[in-house]
Scaffold this motif. Sequence first.
Motif, PDB file in Angstrom:
ATOM      1  N   VAL A  65       4.771  12.868 -12.445  1.00 40.44           N
ATOM      2  CA  VAL A  65       5.928  13.324 -12.979  1.00 40.44           C
ATOM      3  C   VAL A  65       6.214  12.360 -14.361  1.00 40.44           C
ATOM      4  CG1 VAL A  65       8.361  13.585 -12.877  1.00 40.44           C
ATOM      5  CG2 VAL A  65       6.982  14.053 -10.787  1.00 40.44           C
ATOM      6  N   VAL A  66       5.965  11.303 -14.062  1.00 46.21           N
ATOM      7  CA  VAL A  66       6.009  10.376 -15.399  1.00 46.21           C
ATOM      8  C   VAL A  66       4.531   9.525 -15.715  1.00 46.21           C
ATOM      9  CG1 VAL A  66       8.543   9.923 -15.117  1.00 46.21           C
ATOM     10  CG2 VAL A  66       7.200   8.503 -13.610  1.00 46.21           C
ATOM     11  N   PRO A  67       3.656  10.363 -16.138  1.00 40.95           N
ATOM     12  CA  PRO A  67       2.297   9.749 -16.094  1.00 40.95           C
ATOM     13  C   PRO A  67       2.205   8.740 -17.188  1.00 40.95           C
ATOM     14  CG  PRO A  67       2.456  11.632 -17.270  1.00 40.95           C
ATOM     15  CD  PRO A  67       3.698  11.629 -16.647  1.00 40.95           C
ATOM     16  N   GLU A  68       3.336   8.416 -18.044  1.00 36.83           N
ATOM     17  CA  GLU A  68       2.874   7.236 -19.029  1.00 36.83           C
ATOM     18  C   GLU A  68       3.547   6.023 -18.623  1.00 36.83           C
ATOM     19  OE1 GLU A  68       1.010   7.747 -21.702  1.00 36.83           O
ATOM     20  OE2 GLU A  68       0.692   9.927 -21.083  1.00 36.83           O
ATOM     21  N   ALA A  69       4.494   6.122 -17.434  1.00 33.15           N
ATOM     22  CA  ALA A  69       5.137   4.877 -17.061  1.00 33.15           C
ATOM     23  C   ALA A  69       4.194   3.982 -16.329  1.00 33.15           C
ATOM     24  CB  ALA A  69       6.368   5.262 -15.902  1.00 33.15           C
ATOM     25  N   SER A  70       4.362   2.550 -16.728  1.00 33.02           N
ATOM     26  CA  SER A  70       3.441   1.628 -16.237  1.00 33.02           C
ATOM     27  C   SER A  70       4.282   0.798 -15.394  1.00 33.02           C
ATOM     28  CB  SER A  70       2.573   1.111 -17.066  1.00 33.02           C
ATOM     29  OG  SER A  70       3.134   0.390 -18.109  1.00 33.02           O
ATOM     30  N   ARG A  71       5.557   0.609 -15.451  1.00 32.76           N
ATOM     31  CA  ARG A  71       6.460  -0.622 -15.012  1.00 32.76           C
ATOM     32  C   ARG A  71       7.630   0.120 -14.254  1.00 32.76           C
ATOM     33  NH1 ARG A  71       8.652  -3.560 -18.565  1.00 32.76           N
ATOM     34  NH2 ARG A  71       8.664  -5.632 -17.555  1.00 32.76           N
ATOM     35  N   PHE A  72       7.941  -0.584 -13.063  1.00 28.86           N
ATOM     36  CA  PHE A  72       9.025   0.067 -12.170  1.00 28.86           C
ATOM     37  C   PHE A  72       9.718  -1.220 -11.411  1.00 28.86           C
ATOM     38  CE2 PHE A  72       5.912   3.327 -12.500  1.00 28.86           C
ATOM     39  CZ  PHE A  72       6.830   4.578 -12.476  1.00 28.86           C
ATOM     40  N   GLU A  73      10.805  -0.912 -11.242  1.00 27.91           N
ATOM     41  CA  GLU A  73      11.693  -1.875 -10.284  1.00 27.91           C
ATOM     42  C   GLU A  73      11.632  -1.113  -9.061  1.00 27.91           C
ATOM     43  OE1 GLU A  73      15.916  -3.916  -9.501  1.00 27.91           O
ATOM     44  OE2 GLU A  73      15.063  -4.085 -11.513  1.00 27.91           O
ATOM     45  N   VAL A  74      11.391  -1.669  -8.100  1.00 27.42           N
ATOM     46  CA  VAL A  74      11.325  -1.286  -6.544  1.00 27.42           C
ATOM     47  C   VAL A  74      12.090  -1.754  -5.606  1.00 27.42           C
ATOM     48  CG1 VAL A  74       9.954  -0.736  -4.645  1.00 27.42           C
ATOM     49  CG2 VAL A  74       8.761  -0.755  -6.944  1.00 27.42           C
ATOM     50  N   GLY A  75      13.244  -1.066  -5.107  1.00 23.23           N
ATOM     51  CA  GLY A  75      14.126  -1.440  -4.148  1.00 23.23           C
ATOM     52  C   GLY A  75      13.518  -0.959  -2.702  1.00 23.23           C
ATOM     53  N   LEU A  76      13.718  -2.103  -1.716  1.00 21.67           N
ATOM     54  CA  LEU A  76      13.219  -1.815  -0.478  1.00 21.67           C
ATOM     55  C   LEU A  76      14.226  -1.853   0.535  1.00 21.67           C
ATOM     56  CD1 LEU A  76       9.969  -3.892  -1.112  1.00 21.67           C
ATOM     57  CD2 LEU A  76       9.770  -1.334  -1.044  1.00 21.67           C
ATOM     58  N   HIS A  77      14.316  -1.106   1.564  1.00 19.95           N
ATOM     59  CA  HIS A  77      15.350  -1.032   2.562  1.00 19.95           C
ATOM     60  C   HIS A  77      14.319  -0.740   3.939  1.00 19.95           C
ATOM     61  CE1 HIS A  77      18.532  -0.186  -0.360  1.00 19.95           C
ATOM     62  NE2 HIS A  77      17.419   0.355  -0.909  1.00 19.95           N
ATOM     63  N   GLN A  78      14.607  -1.984   4.979  1.00 15.66           N
ATOM     64  CA  GLN A  78      14.255  -1.899   6.196  1.00 15.66           C
ATOM     65  C   GLN A  78      15.260  -1.202   6.738  1.00 15.66           C
ATOM     66  OE1 GLN A  78      11.926  -5.948   6.586  1.00 15.66           O
ATOM     67  NE2 GLN A  78      10.583  -4.699   7.606  1.00 15.66           N
ATOM     68  N   GLY A 122       0.808  -1.126  -0.162  1.00 12.75           N
ATOM     69  CA  GLY A 122       0.150   0.026   0.104  1.00 12.75           C
ATOM     70  C   GLY A 122       0.867   1.315   0.100  1.00 12.75           C
ATOM     71  N   LEU A 123       1.991   1.375   0.721  1.00 16.13           N
ATOM     72  CA  LEU A 123       2.938   2.488   0.666  1.00 16.13           C
ATOM     73  C   LEU A 123       3.522   2.544  -0.520  1.00 16.13           C
ATOM     74  CD1 LEU A 123       4.422   2.024   4.330  1.00 16.13           C
ATOM     75  CD2 LEU A 123       2.840   3.867   3.458  1.00 16.13           C
ATOM     76  N   ILE A 124       3.829   1.539  -1.111  1.00 18.17           N
ATOM     77  CA  ILE A 124       4.695   1.516  -2.521  1.00 18.17           C
ATOM     78  C   ILE A 124       3.623   2.114  -3.334  1.00 18.17           C
ATOM     79  CG2 ILE A 124       5.719   0.437  -4.267  1.00 18.17           C
ATOM     80  CD1 ILE A 124       6.528  -1.720  -2.250  1.00 18.17           C
ATOM     81  N   LEU A 144      11.420   2.924   6.352  1.00 15.73           N
ATOM     82  CA  LEU A 144      11.283   2.242   4.978  1.00 15.73           C
ATOM     83  C   LEU A 144      11.775   3.123   3.952  1.00 15.73           C
ATOM     84  CD1 LEU A 144      10.204  -0.201   3.284  1.00 15.73           C
ATOM     85  CD2 LEU A 144       8.062   1.086   3.221  1.00 15.73           C
ATOM     86  N   LEU A 145      12.696   2.736   3.070  1.00 14.47           N
ATOM     87  CA  LEU A 145      12.871   3.439   1.821  1.00 14.47           C
ATOM     88  C   LEU A 145      12.725   2.580   0.885  1.00 14.47           C
ATOM     89  CD1 LEU A 145      16.567   4.648   2.932  1.00 14.47           C
ATOM     90  CD2 LEU A 145      14.666   5.698   3.458  1.00 14.47           C
ATOM     91  N   VAL A 146      12.032   3.454  -0.296  1.00 10.94           N
ATOM     92  CA  VAL A 146      11.596   2.673  -1.497  1.00 10.94           C
ATOM     93  C   VAL A 146      12.241   3.473  -2.752  1.00 10.94           C
ATOM     94  CG1 VAL A 146       9.426   2.236  -2.795  1.00 10.94           C
ATOM     95  CG2 VAL A 146       9.420   2.327  -0.131  1.00 10.94           C
ATOM     96  N   ASP A 147      13.138   2.639  -3.387  1.00  9.55           N
ATOM     97  CA  ASP A 147      13.720   3.112  -4.475  1.00  9.55           C
ATOM     98  C   ASP A 147      12.952   2.745  -5.457  1.00  9.55           C
ATOM     99  OD1 ASP A 147      15.905   3.564  -2.763  1.00  9.55           O
ATOM    100  OD2 ASP A 147      16.898   1.630  -3.246  1.00  9.55           O
ATOM    101  N   ILE A 148      12.773   3.798  -6.436  1.00  9.55           N
ATOM    102  CA  ILE A 148      11.822   3.686  -7.464  1.00  9.55           C
ATOM    103  C   ILE A 148      12.433   4.135  -9.031  1.00  9.55           C
ATOM    104  CG2 ILE A 148       9.646   4.471  -8.675  1.00  9.55           C
ATOM    105  CD1 ILE A 148       8.654   5.173  -5.789  1.00  9.55           C
TER     106      ILE A 148
END
Length: 245
Positions: free
Chosen positions: A137-150, A125-127, A238-242
């Motif tokens: 900012v990037v309305p056309e983007a539909s696929r991302f790689e997400v890195g997560l750091h606890q 949910g937070l992601i 929680l850090l979320v790299d997008i």
Amino acid sequence: MSVATLALTRRAEALGKWGEALAGDDFVALPGSELAGWFTPADRARFFATWDHLHRDELVTGGVVRERRYGRLAASRGPGGEWSFTPLPHQAFQQTAEHIPLYEGQARMFSPIRAETLADPVLTGLIAVDLAVVAAVVPEASRFEVGLHQIRVLATPDAPGCPTPEGRHRDGHDFIGMHLIGRVNCAGGESVVHREGIPPTRMTLTERLDSLVVSDTRITHEVTPTVADGATGVRDMLLVDINER
């Protein structure tokens, strides 16, 4: 209008407002008091408790005491705007020496985020919140790689905590979501956003789920040390790299 419909409308309005702020200012602060209401108390408590099971980060330097786990997800947006998430294989975390000279481009292997945590509805949910804000900012983007750091940073009466031992920096991602999970027995930990030609913006995340989303390619950022207030001080993030795929 039903209560449920009203809640969804207000949520969409908040996401739209935050997205506009990110597009205009390259960063936006999200109030934890509002985000908390989007998850049940039981779900929040279960998710927050996973920070009590992190492992010592043996690669951090300078006497910093830090615990962490790392994981990755692929994020895809469906035709209705909903986000789906697929776990990606665990691997070392690596940043270029250009962005983080402190580690000289070293590949750092951290303990993986548990599978059940990667699937937790509060995490996803937070992601989804971060991605909805980024969409302005990037309305056309539909696929991302997400890195997560606890991450848990500890401060003692003899040694301050250091959330960003690398100092003022960029991490080398398109966007970053930063979510406060908790802080106890500590002062400091001020988040500082630097924009070219503008005085720094300073804020302290104090309430659970107080958050910050930044355009990492356009600003630099840092967090000041935390100071223990009597007992050991704890700051959980929680850090979320997008990154667009």
